[in-house]
Write a protein that holds these residues in place. Structure first.
Motif, PDB file in Angstrom:
ATOM      1  N   MET A   1      14.820  -0.114  -7.933  1.00 30.40           N
ATOM      2  CA  MET A   1      14.769   1.329  -7.701  1.00 30.40           C
ATOM      3  C   MET A   1      13.554   1.680  -6.850  1.00 30.40           C
ATOM      4  N   LEU A   2      13.747   2.552  -5.883  1.00 31.12           N
ATOM      5  CA  LEU A   2      12.638   2.992  -5.047  1.00 31.12           C
ATOM      6  C   LEU A   2      11.689   3.861  -5.854  1.00 31.12           C
ATOM      7  N   ILE A 196      14.011  12.210   2.526  1.00 29.42           N
ATOM      8  CA  ILE A 196      13.828  11.628   1.202  1.00 29.42           C
ATOM      9  C   ILE A 196      13.344  12.708   0.247  1.00 29.42           C
ATOM     10  N   ARG A 197      13.437  12.427  -1.049  1.00 26.41           N
ATOM     11  CA  ARG A 197      12.906  13.335  -2.069  1.00 26.41           C
ATOM     12  C   ARG A 197      12.048  12.533  -3.027  1.00 26.41           C
ATOM     13  N   PHE A 203      11.184  15.602   1.987  1.00 22.87           N
ATOM     14  CA  PHE A 203      10.407  15.243   3.167  1.00 22.87           C
ATOM     15  C   PHE A 203      11.355  14.887   4.306  1.00 22.87           C
ATOM     16  N   ARG A 204      11.001  15.326   5.497  1.00 26.38           N
ATOM     17  CA  ARG A 204      11.719  14.908   6.690  1.00 26.38           C
ATOM     18  C   ARG A 204      10.985  13.746   7.350  1.00 26.38           C
ATOM     19  N   VAL A 266      16.567   8.503  -1.283  1.00 29.51           N
ATOM     20  CA  VAL A 266      16.898   8.652   0.138  1.00 29.51           C
ATOM     21  C   VAL A 266      18.093   9.591   0.232  1.00 29.51           C
ATOM     22  N   LEU A 267      17.890  10.750   0.834  1.00 28.15           N
ATOM     23  CA  LEU A 267      18.933  11.775   0.935  1.00 28.15           C
ATOM     24  C   LEU A 267      19.777  11.607   2.196  1.00 28.15           C
ATOM     25  N   GLU A 268      19.187  11.018   3.215  1.00 27.69           N
ATOM     26  CA  GLU A 268      19.898  10.855   4.477  1.00 27.69           C
ATOM     27  C   GLU A 268      19.284   9.721   5.281  1.00 27.69           C
TER      28      GLU A 268
END
Length: 268
Positions: A1-2, A196-197, A203-204, A266-268
């Motif tokens: 897990m990150l 990411i969150r 965060f971008r 990781v959102l995207e």
């Protein structure tokens, strides 16, 4: 897990970093990060380890009132208060940006001049005098304090391990001066992230970080490596048109609080 494995703050641009367990974020990134800077007294041009390697030995601790405590081997410790509203504004230049920011005063100026070895001033950047981030990346209203181009720098622990193996010796994370270190990902996985969150903060990921000669300075001794490592190796396998890339620049969307150990999504 990150997860978030390390947090760093650099109160003084190019001074020593502070390892933290938790920290708040404001709209310029880590609270207190790179809010202070040394400039040449005559020209207002910013000073960093690129030209003054001994700045790696300059300890700068931030306090909750926004002030700074400076110390260095062979020098006394000095506590510097956050400049007030009536502080002298000094014209300074950082890369292509010119701005006017509060000067920390003559006592601080005398201390840093003695350390640097020439007339030098210490300046501070309040939120309402922030710079805009590097053009062409992120949003037009993204802002930054005295960091090179963006509020935050992220590096994956596996990326450092990969580089260390290629160089042939263990490398300290501190020589790359990240704010956020992530564990649990593959080497250079961060190159492919867009958003990411961590905790409640998103965060971008806006731009890879081009590395310079500063990475060749040992953060413990202030000495440059004679073999130009790790920059020489980075230039062999991480080179792009803008330089040798290592780490990703981030912009935080909103304030919040970070703590070592938090999961990273990781959102995207």
């Amino acid at each position: 897990m990150l997860h978030l494995s390390a947090l760093y703050r650099y109160p003084l641009k190019s001074g020593k970093g502070e390892a933290l367990q938790q920290v708040s974020l404001d709209r310029l990134g880590v609270d207190g990060d790179r809010r202070w800077m040394l400039v040449d007294e005559a020209t207002g041009r910013f000073l960093t380890q690129r030209a003054v390697a001994t700045m790696s030995q300059l300890s700068a601790l931030w306090n909750a009132q926004g002030g700074l405590t400076l110390s260095a081997p062979g020098h006394s410790t000095i506590d510097i208060s956050l400049p007030g509203g009536d502080a002298e504004l000094r014209g300074v230049t950082i890369f292509s940006d010119s701005l006017r920011v509060p000067d920390a005063g003559d006592e601080a100026g005398a201390w840093v001049s003695e350390f640097i070895g020439k007339p030098t001033r210490l300046v501070q950047i309040p939120l309402d005098r922030a710079r805009t981030t590097q053009s062409g990346y992120g949003k037009d209203d993204d802002q930054v304090a005295f960091a090179d181009g963006f509020p935050l720098l992220l590096i994956g622990q596996a990326s450092l391990q990969d580089l260390s193996q290629r160089v042939g010796r263990p490398l300290e994370m501190q020589r790359f001066r990240p704010n956020l270190v992530i564990e649990g990902s593959d080497a250079f996985a961060e190159d492919g992230w867009k958003r990411i969150r961590i905790g409640d903060v998103e965060f971008r990921v806006v731009k890879p970080c081009s590395r310079c000669i500063l990475t060749t300075i040992d953060p413990q001794t202030g000495q440059r490596s004679e073999d130009r490592e790790p920059l020489a190796t980075l230039q062999k396998y991480r080179a792009q048109a803008d330089g040798a890339m290592f780490g990703q620049n981030l912009v935080n969307d909103g304030n919040g609080r970070l703590e070592v150990g938090m999961p990273v999504t990781v959102l995207e």
